[in-house]
Structure formats: structure tokens, C-alpha cells
Design a protein around this motif. Structure first.
Motif, PDB file in Angstrom:
ATOM      1  N   GLY A   1      20.252 -47.942  29.681  1.00  0.00           N
ATOM      2  CA  GLY A   1      21.506 -48.455  30.211  1.00  0.00           C
ATOM      3  C   GLY A   1      22.157 -47.518  31.202  1.00  0.00           C
ATOM      4  O   GLY A   1      21.750 -46.366  31.373  1.00  0.00           O
ATOM      5  N   ASN A   2      23.207 -48.036  31.864  1.00  0.00           N
ATOM      6  CA  ASN A   2      23.989 -47.285  32.837  1.00  0.00           C
ATOM      7  C   ASN A   2      23.110 -46.550  33.843  1.00  0.00           C
ATOM      8  O   ASN A   2      23.280 -45.356  34.073  1.00  0.00           O
TER       9      ASN A   2
ATOM     10  N   THR B   1      28.184 -50.099  30.139  1.00  0.00           N
ATOM     11  CA  THR B   1      26.867 -50.085  29.506  1.00  0.00           C
ATOM     12  C   THR B   1      26.561 -48.721  28.903  1.00  0.00           C
ATOM     13  O   THR B   1      25.761 -48.615  27.979  1.00  0.00           O
ATOM     14  N   GLY B   2      27.189 -47.668  29.440  1.00  0.00           N
ATOM     15  CA  GLY B   2      27.031 -46.352  28.836  1.00  0.00           C
ATOM     16  C   GLY B   2      27.618 -46.323  27.432  1.00  0.00           C
ATOM     17  O   GLY B   2      27.047 -45.741  26.506  1.00  0.00           O
TER      18      GLY B   2
ATOM     19  N   ILE C   1      25.183 -48.527  25.138  1.00  0.00           N
ATOM     20  CA  ILE C   1      23.934 -47.921  24.671  1.00  0.00           C
ATOM     21  C   ILE C   1      24.203 -46.785  23.689  1.00  0.00           C
ATOM     22  O   ILE C   1      23.401 -46.539  22.781  1.00  0.00           O
TER      23      ILE C   1
ATOM     24  N   GLN D   1      19.143 -43.172  30.527  1.00  0.00           N
ATOM     25  CA  GLN D   1      20.345 -43.551  31.230  1.00  0.00           C
ATOM     26  C   GLN D   1      20.491 -42.721  32.493  1.00  0.00           C
ATOM     27  O   GLN D   1      19.789 -41.725  32.689  1.00  0.00           O
TER      28      GLN D   1
ATOM     29  N   ALA E   1      16.855 -43.452  33.902  1.00  0.00           N
ATOM     30  CA  ALA E   1      16.527 -44.845  33.574  1.00  0.00           C
ATOM     31  C   ALA E   1      15.699 -45.473  34.685  1.00  0.00           C
ATOM     32  O   ALA E   1      16.111 -46.420  35.357  1.00  0.00           O
TER      33      ALA E   1
ATOM     34  N   THR F   1      21.919 -53.513  31.689  1.00  0.00           N
ATOM     35  CA  THR F   1      21.933 -53.256  33.118  1.00  0.00           C
ATOM     36  C   THR F   1      22.164 -54.557  33.866  1.00  0.00           C
ATOM     37  O   THR F   1      22.456 -55.593  33.258  1.00  0.00           O
TER      38      THR F   1
END
Length: 452
Positions: free
Chosen positions: A214-215, A243-244, A247, A269, A273, A292
């Protein structure tokens, strides 16, 4: 009944032929792809107690009068576990049903279309939006669900095999009387890709731990004027700070559940990522969670080959905004469905695609389903894909995902129950807070595949 059995046999034969061809493009042979077709007795024997199967079929009816081309129609085949033979119900002409589906979806997503996930200022929608949604939802429910109800009165669980545009519908979000929805009823819905997903998976591969992505750091475009491409139509992907948070919460919940077994929860991340990292780490995990941007390019793909259709949807990872600058074959930041389909994900129970419109793709008739990320992850061996039908709101997604993993890991519910419990939890919380109950906020995610 005889025609139904033959229709299932013909459709499964055609699907297996195409899937074998795709599977043979790499060295692996997926158990699900090359397995023998189920016969009717297998399907009936696989129905859990107190459940029913509703298989929708979109097909061409017999031509009328002197018209050469027949009109596509929808029919539902209903089989309760207590019955020995299915019941058939005529749903109606596709020219009547399909517009109802598109109208429902447009109202369900509040008119927000296109690639991308973000914070949309609709946390307490005007009453007119909900009123319009309920009208379109009731019209659709009366056509595709109400004719079914009388045949499943004793069922507590319903397995839906959609076809055509019905792949785009979350049945639990259809409105019923007194400002309620089907999700409020004591009836668990679950989507199956095909009837064969009723059977217990034959594979012995079991994954360990979770891979949480994520992120990503999408980067910036060197030339902001070049924000679209004639092939993909992908725009500049904006950062997703929520999204940070998502996750990190998923990682912690999975860590608390899995820590006693010593399984690692891997996290990708920011700049880590990347496509390359995901492809190298995904194999062997039990859960894949990707938070994402998703992208899907709508339009008529016609008779494009399967791998071409799968190229039109995917997930944005680190560096996605520089994908035009990458060299051929390099990590371009766009994880397309065709790339996913070539991976070995046979250990994965859940692929959770916490991104926008990950359940969309090119609609195909006769059980082919939706070519896109759902199809790609299934071909790669994933047992269940949890995906979105529209542009999801960041805060609502966080709440929904938290409820999903809580239901699965802490309450030990099966997949179908966990997904429905997540939607109900978010809906009830919004009711308690006096917020809008519009399905945009709680019904954007559905699951397809193994229900266990």
C-alpha cells in the motif's frame, strides 16, 4: 432441465478449452483450470445444508418470426439443497435488464467514474441521492431477485453465479422496504465464478502469513500535459496517504492473529512497493492485500484475445506515473491483469484488492465472466478475490477492511460471512452516527470464489 444440463456442459467445455490454452502459456498447470467439468450430481452434492444455488445465464433466445438474429435474454436456474432438480425462472430480455443494471450502478457509485481511489466529499449525501438510488435499486431487485425468493424460503445462504451485466451487481445492496437492504436480512450471499467453486479445493498448497502492499510512491510526471495515453487512458496517480494507515492496521491485525505460528507479515510501501518486489514475494503467502489505485479502461474489446483483454486493467504500484518512460520489459509500475495471471499464487486464500473498480473488466457471455483482475487472480490460483465495483472512499474502505479482518481472524467466520458482516458493520455504524446509509459507503466490495 435437460437443456440446462446441456448448456452447463457446453459452456464448461468451451471455458476449459480457453483456460487450458492460457495455462499452457507458462509452465504451470493449475488444478482448477485443467480439472474435469462438474456434472449436475456433483453440484447438487456440494451444496451445503440450508443453502441454494442461483445461476443466471444470459443467452440468445430462439429467433422470432423472420428475424435472423435472436435477442439475448436472462434466465435463472435455482437449486436448493433439499431439491433434486433445479427450477428455471425467466428473468427477461437483456435489453430490459442491462439498462437497469447500469442505472443501478451509476446511482450506487454516486456518479463517480474513472480510475483512482480517493477521499470524495460525500460523507453525508443529500437525501435526493439516496432516494434516486432506492428507486433504481428497487426496479432492479424486482426483476432479478423478487422472482427468485419463493424458491429459496428455507435457505440461509445463497450462492450467486452471475452472467453478463449481473457481474456488476452487489445483491446485498439492493433496497427492500422500510429503508432496509438485503444485507439486513438473515441471508448470506456469495458470488461464485462458476458452479465448480462449490466443491472443496483439491490443492494441497497452503500459504503462510500475509503480504500487505500500500501507499506506493507513484512519482510525478515529467510533463503534466501528457496525462493520458491513447491505449491505456491512465491519468496521473495521486498519493493515497490513507492506504498507509490501512496497511498498518491490516498488518497489525494479521500479526496479532498469526504471531503464535511465527509467520511473517511482509509489507511493501512507498518506493518499495514495486512490481518486481510484489512478483517476487507474492508466492507462498496466505493473504495478499493491495491498497492502491486500480485502473480499468472501459469500452468494447470485441473479439480481442484473452491476454489482450487482461491488459486493460491492473493496479498502480511504485513508479506508475513514469510508466511511459520505462523501457520495454522493465518495471513500469503498472501491474496489469495479464502479468498477474502468469504468477503462481496457488497458496493464496484471499487476494484483497482495496482499490477502485478492481472487479470490472470486459464482460463476456456464457459463463466467461469478467476479464480483468478478478479473472487474472483466479487464473493465477487464488481461491477468493475480494474486489471493488466502484471508486471507493478512503475512510469507508478503512472501516470496511477493519471489519472484514476482524470477522475473519477474531470471529472465525467463513469468507462469505466475513464479507457480509463487514458491510453490515459499516452500515450499522453509519446508522448509529446519523450518516447516510447510501451503499456507496459500505457496499463497494464483493467477494468471488471459494466461500469457505
Amino acid at each position: 432441465v435437460e437443456s440446462y444440463h446441456q448448456m452447463l456442459k457446453d459452456a464448461r467445455s468451451e471455458i476449459n478449452s480457453y483456460e487450458r490454452q492460457l495455462a499452457l502459456t507458462d509452465a504451470r498447470q493449475h488444478d482448477e483450470i485443467v480439472s474435469e467439468s462438474l456434472v449436475f450430481d456433483d453440484i447438487r452434492a456440494s451444496l451445503p445444508e440450508g443453502s441454494a444455488l442461483v445461476a443466471y445465464v444470459r443467452y440468445h433466445d430462439e429467433p422470432k418470426f423472420n428475424v435472423n438474429e435472436s435477442e439475448p435474454v436472462y434466465r435463472a436456474f435455482i437449486l436448493a439443497d433439499s431439491e433434486s432438480q433445479p427450477v428455471t425462472v425467466n428473468i427477461g430480455a437483456a435489453s430490459d435488464i442491462d439498462p437497469l443494471v447500469f442505472s443501478w450502478q451509476d446511482h450506487a457509485r454516486l456518479g463517480h467514474a474513472g480510475a483512482g481511489r480517493g477521499i470524495l466529499k460525500v460523507s453525508n449525501d443529500p437525501g435526493t441521492s439516496l432516494k434516486e438510488y432506492r428507486k433504481s435499486g428497487e426496479d432492479l431487485r424486482q426483476r432479478i431477485w423478487d422472482p427468485i425468493k419463493e424458491y429459496i424460503v428455507d435457505s440461509k445462504r445463497v450462492f450467486i453465479v452471475p452472467d453478463g451485466t449481473l457481474h456488476l451487481v452487489n445483491m446485498t445492496a439492493l433496497p427492500v422496504e422500510a429503508n432496509r437492504y438485503l444485507v439486513d436480512d438473515d441471508l448470506v450471499f456469495h458470488t461464485l465464478n462458476t458452479e465448480r467453486f462449490l466443491t472443496k479445493p483439491s490443492r494441497s498448497t497452503h500459504g503462510e502469513g500475509a503480504l500487505v502492499v500500500g501507499n506506493p510512491d507513484y512519482g510525478t510526471l515529467e510533463d503534466d500535459s501528457k496525462t493520458t495515453d491513447t491505449i491505456l487512458g491512465v491519468t496521473n496517480f495521486k498519493p493515497l496517504p490513507w492506504t498507509g494507515i490501512e496497511i498498518d492496521r491490516v498488518r497489525q491485525m494479521w500479526h496479532d492473529f498469526d504471531n503464535s505460528e511465527g509467520f511473517a507479515t511482509d509489507v511493501l510501501q512507498g518506493s518499495d512497493a514495486t512490481e518486481t518486489a510484489f512478483k517476487s514475494k507474492a508466492k507462498g503467502h496466505r493473504i495478499l492485500h493491495l491498497a492502491t489505485h486500480g485502473f480499468f479502461v472501459p469500452g468494447g474489446f470485441g473479439r480481442l484475445k484473452i491476454n489482450q483483454q487482461l491488459s486493460y486493467s491492473g493496479l498502480a504500484l511504485s513508479g506508475a506515473n513514469q510508466w511511459r518512460l520505462s523501457k520495454s520489459g522493465a518495471d513500469d509500475g503498472l501491474l496489469t491483469a495479464v502479468e498477474v495471471s502468469s504468477l503462481d499464487l496457488s497458496s493464496v486464500e484471499w487476494a484483497v484488492l482495496s482499490a477502485c473498480e478492481t472487479g470490472l473488466g470486459s464482460l463476456q457471455a456464457r459463463g466467461e465472466g469478467v476479464f480483468g483482475l478478478k479473472r487474472a487472480f483466479t487464473l493465477a490460483g487464488v481461491r477468493t478475490v475480494i474486489m471493488s465495483l466502484w471508486n471507493v472512499n478512503d475512510e469507508s474502505s478503512l472501516d470496511w477492511m477493519t471489519a472484514l479482518y476482524s470477522s475473519r481472524l477474531q470471529e472465525h467466520l467463513d469468507t462469505a460471512e466475513s464479507v457480509q458482516a463487514a458491510s453490515r458493520t459499516v452500515l450499522e455504524a453509519r446508522r448509529a452516527a446519523g450518516l447516510s446509509t447510501h451503499p456507496y459507503h459500505w457496499a463497494g466490495f464483493i467477494a468471488a470464489g471459494d466461500w469457505r
